[in-house]
Design an enzyme around this catalytic site. Structure first.
Site, PDB file in Angstrom:
ATOM      1  N   GLU A   1       4.635  40.286 -11.046  1.00 46.97           N
ATOM      2  CA  GLU A   1       3.236  40.016 -11.374  1.00 46.97           C
ATOM      3  C   GLU A   1       2.545  41.335 -11.709  1.00 46.97           C
ATOM      4  OE1 GLU A   1       0.750  37.369  -8.738  1.00 46.97           O
ATOM      5  OE2 GLU A   1      -0.209  39.298  -8.336  1.00 46.97           O
TER       6      GLU A   1
ATOM      7  N   LYS B   1       2.536  25.287  -4.993  1.00 50.41           N
ATOM      8  CA  LYS B   1       1.367  24.703  -4.316  1.00 50.41           C
ATOM      9  C   LYS B   1       1.528  23.178  -4.260  1.00 50.41           C
ATOM     10  CE  LYS B   1      -1.467  28.571  -5.693  1.00 50.41           C
ATOM     11  NZ  LYS B   1      -2.420  29.116  -6.636  1.00 50.41           N
TER      12      LYS B   1
ATOM     13  N   ASP C   1      -1.562  38.137 -14.179  1.00 42.77           N
ATOM     14  CA  ASP C   1      -2.384  37.492 -13.169  1.00 42.77           C
ATOM     15  C   ASP C   1      -3.862  37.558 -13.549  1.00 42.77           C
ATOM     16  OD1 ASP C   1      -2.924  36.163 -10.809  1.00 42.77           O
ATOM     17  OD2 ASP C   1      -3.416  38.049  -9.794  1.00 42.77           O
TER      18      ASP C   1
ATOM     19  N   ARG D   1       0.825  -1.213   0.000  1.00 45.15           N
ATOM     20  CA  ARG D   1       0.000   0.000   0.000  1.00 45.15           C
ATOM     21  C   ARG D   1       0.861   1.265   0.000  1.00 45.15           C
ATOM     22  NH1 ARG D   1      -3.746   0.423  -2.381  1.00 45.15           N
ATOM     23  NH2 ARG D   1      -2.690   2.227  -3.166  1.00 45.15           N
TER      24      ARG D   1
ATOM     25  N   LYS E   1       5.037  40.297  -6.156  1.00 45.29           N
ATOM     26  CA  LYS E   1       3.585  40.205  -6.338  1.00 45.29           C
ATOM     27  C   LYS E   1       2.911  41.482  -5.873  1.00 45.29           C
ATOM     28  CE  LYS E   1       2.940  35.319  -6.300  1.00 45.29           C
ATOM     29  NZ  LYS E   1       1.891  34.393  -6.134  1.00 45.29           N
TER      30      LYS E   1
END
Ligand code: SF4
Length: 637
Positions: free
Chosen positions: A202, A141, A225, A106, A173
């Site tokens: 950005e 992320k 963005d 597993r 940003k």
């Protein structure tokens, strides 16, 4: 794909504590079920099987799990990292003490399924933007603690890593901009404190974009963005190539192609690693099951012996090893078709893609039947040019020149459907291979002033370059926005915009990287690679040329090879006296070729043994007649 030792080392180093943690949380003091139900000293074998199609990543980590649980377990991978698999493919076999195997199963699958899921999702996005110049990037992320694993899986899917951490690239940003008093000031501050780090900014609107474009020296990248496709298109026009642009925000499979078509250079997608759908894999235990592979091979050999001269199996160079090892002939597409028709075999089993089987059917003798183990094994490149699309372009050329049949000789690369070969036959045109495209093109220019070359834009451009034709004399056909009559009349070569998704993955930076890492290495690539790569390479040529050059090279020669990965791996195994690497650490497996599996070949042959003909590839008589004319024009040169 053959991953570099450095990337595997970094992967395993990052995975080691995660493997320990996973074993501790899942097995703890022991697998109660296996300990109580399996007698000690029971050895088992098993197979890890794909239950859905996808891209495999994480086999080294899965192997580390098995070996950590019990160092006496043996794991034998049957596919490469980054390789495409179809349902039913065996990914690896495992063997060892039964209690240990079942305890580790597993955990090993959890790593492998997650990483393969990321690679599969990445590959789908990479495919979606294939026809554009856009590169798919990941983001930060990632699952906490899993960054190196997640980003490795993205690379195996054909994507490119964005920054690994906050410390290796600056991303200014909105909050940084607002907090420091504007873009210019924020960039100045950033460069003062970290002069060696790349800087990306950005922007939220065109005013910010214009300000970002005034930075001197230019920024390394600008991130758009959450802009709409229309806004991105305008941003691309404003930037005008001065700084690469990255699109970010809601980059889904449904939107990727539309976003990439705006002309941006990068698409970054957080979903690749924050919304992972694991690839469905399972492990089947049992010594009988573990022998299924060798049983299948034994059975295929037996049917081959029974059918004798009545059947030949052809294995293209890009096929899986187990298929190529069973083939009577190995080669490239036309070479195989010609070898098959020199025999009197009733059945020609073509382990390649559909257009190859069609070429064999066109050339075959009346009593010969051409079969393919999977009818859906198409070719991405061949599919980019439909007869309707090419005829529509020809009509436009006709309108622009008054008579296309006097202005352009149509040349179709052999990697095209029989219908397009027939089109060339009807219009005084010809077929070419990657080995003779320049000779064919020279002939074509003795017939008419211009060439209409399809479907591979890179082979078309590389061939024209070899003949001294400048880019300014070439025009890439755009069906959605056809060029005007003046542009057509001013062009010597009109090129169809198709490309092979395997060969166009190689980039100029890959050439620079291998030369830096291995001084003196010779770079050899296939002419289906982009001209920017071919121009930097030491040599370029067909698959047969690449094989010959390496076969003839002196021991100790170093090669970086830009072509399909299975062929490169075979060359590595054949020539241990030379150093042979793939040009890039990107997957370069042909997914279309991967559709041919041992299971499907066995199924086809079992039917033949019963007297049943499955998956016959046929070409209607009229199409075959004209296609043959175009092929024969080439063979007569
Ligand atoms: S390698 Fe490229 S050209 Fe060859 S079969 Fe695959 S997709 Fe087609």
């Amino acid at each position: 794909m053959k991953t570099s030792p450095q990337s595997i080392h970094a992967l395993l180093e990052a995975a080691a504590p995660l493997v320990d943690l996973a074993i501790e949380e899942d097995i703890g003091p022991g697998d109660a079920t296996s300990l109580s139900t399996l007698p000690p000293h029971t050895d088992l074998t098993g197979r890890i099987i794909a239950k859905e199609p996808g891209i495999i990543a994480g086999l080294p980590v899965a192997t580390a799990v098995f070996c950590k649980v019990d160092p006496s377990i043996t794991v034998t991978p049957l596919v490469e990292e980054g390789q495409e698999v179809v349902t039913g493919d065996i990914i690896a076999t495992v063997a060892g003490p039964g209690r240990s195997l079942l305890a580790a199963e597993r955990i090993a699958l959890n790593f492998l399924q997650r990483m393969s899921g990321i690679a599969t999702q990445t590959n789908a996005l990479v495919d979606a933007v294939d026809a554009t110049r856009a590169t798919i990037l990941d983001t930060r992320k990632t699952l906490p603690g899993y960054r190196i694993l997640d980003k490795y899986a993205v690379r195996m899917g054909g994507g490119t890593n964005h920054r690994m951490s906050l410390s290796d690239m600056m991303m200014i940003k909105d909050n940084h901009i607002d907090g420091s008093g504007g873009i210019t000031r924020a960039v100045q501050q950033a460069r003062t404190h970290y002069p060696d780090l790349p800087v990306e900014v950005e922007v939220r609107n065109f005013d910010e974009l214009r300000e970002a474009l005034t930075c001197d020296p230019p920024l390394d990248r600008i991130l758009l963005d959450n802009m709409t496709p229309d806004q991105m298109r305008e941003a691309v026009m404003i930037a005008d190539g001065r700084v690469p642009l990255e699109a970010s925000g809601n980059i889904t499979l449904a939107r990727a192609a539309e976003v990439a078509a705006t002309g941006v250079d990068y698409l970054s997608a957080g979903s690749l690693t924050h919304s992972v759908k694991a690839l469905d894999l399972s492990m089947k235990i049992g010594s009988k099951a573990g022998n299924a592979l060798s049983e299948r091979i034994r059975r295929i050999r037996q049917i081959k012996a029974e059918l004798g001269d009545r059947m030949v199996i052809l294995g293209h160079h890009y096929q899986r090893d187990e298929i190529v090892n069973l083939a009577d002939f190995r080669g490239d597409s036309l070479q195989l078709a010609r070898k098959a028709i020199q025999t009197d075999a009733e059945y020609i089993v073509f382990c390649g893609v559909h257009f190859m089987a069609e070429s064999a059917a066109v050339l075959a003798k009346a009593h010969q039947h051409v079969l393919i183990p999977d009818m859906s094994a198409g070719c991405y490149l061949a599919d980019t040019a439909t007869p309707q699309g090419v005829v529509a372009a020809w009509e436009a050329l006709d309108a622009a020149t008054g008579n296309a049949d006097e202005a352009f000789t149509p040349i179709t690369y052999v990697n095209s459907t029989a219908a397009l070969k027939a089109f060339c036959g009807r219009h005084g045109g010809i077929v070419c291979t990657s080995g003779n495209a320049d000779e064919v093109s020279r002939w074509a220019l003795t017939q008419r002033p211009g060439i209409f070359f399809f479907p591979d834009q890179h082979l078309g451009r590389n061939t024209a370059h070899k003949m001294g034709i400048a880019d300014s004399e070439m025009l890439v056909w755009d069906s959605f926005n056809p060029p005007g009559a003046d542009a057509v009349r001013a062009s010597k070569v009109i090129i169809w915009p198709g490309a092979c998704k395997v060969h166009q993955r190689f980039l100029p930076e890959h050439v620079g990287a291998v030369r830096q890492r291995y001084p003196g290495i010779r770079v050899i690539v296939h002419p289906e690679c982009p001209a920017s790569v071919v121009d930097l390479a030491d040599e370029n040529g067909s698959t047969a040329y690449i094989i010959r050059r390496i076969d003839e090279a002196a021991p100790g020669t170093q090669w970086a090879v830009g072509t399909e990965s299975r062929l490169v791996h075979r060359l590595q195994a054949l020539h241990p006296e030379q150093k042979i690497i793939t040009l890039a650490d990107v997957p370069a497996f042909c997914g279309s070729m991967s559709r041919i599996t041992l299971r499907k070949l066995a199924h086809l042959l079992e039917a033949l043994a019963r007297g049943e003909v499955l998956n016959e590839v046929t070409v209607d008589a009229e199409t075959a007649r004209w296609a043959k004319i175009a092929l024969e024009r080439m063979l007569e040169l």
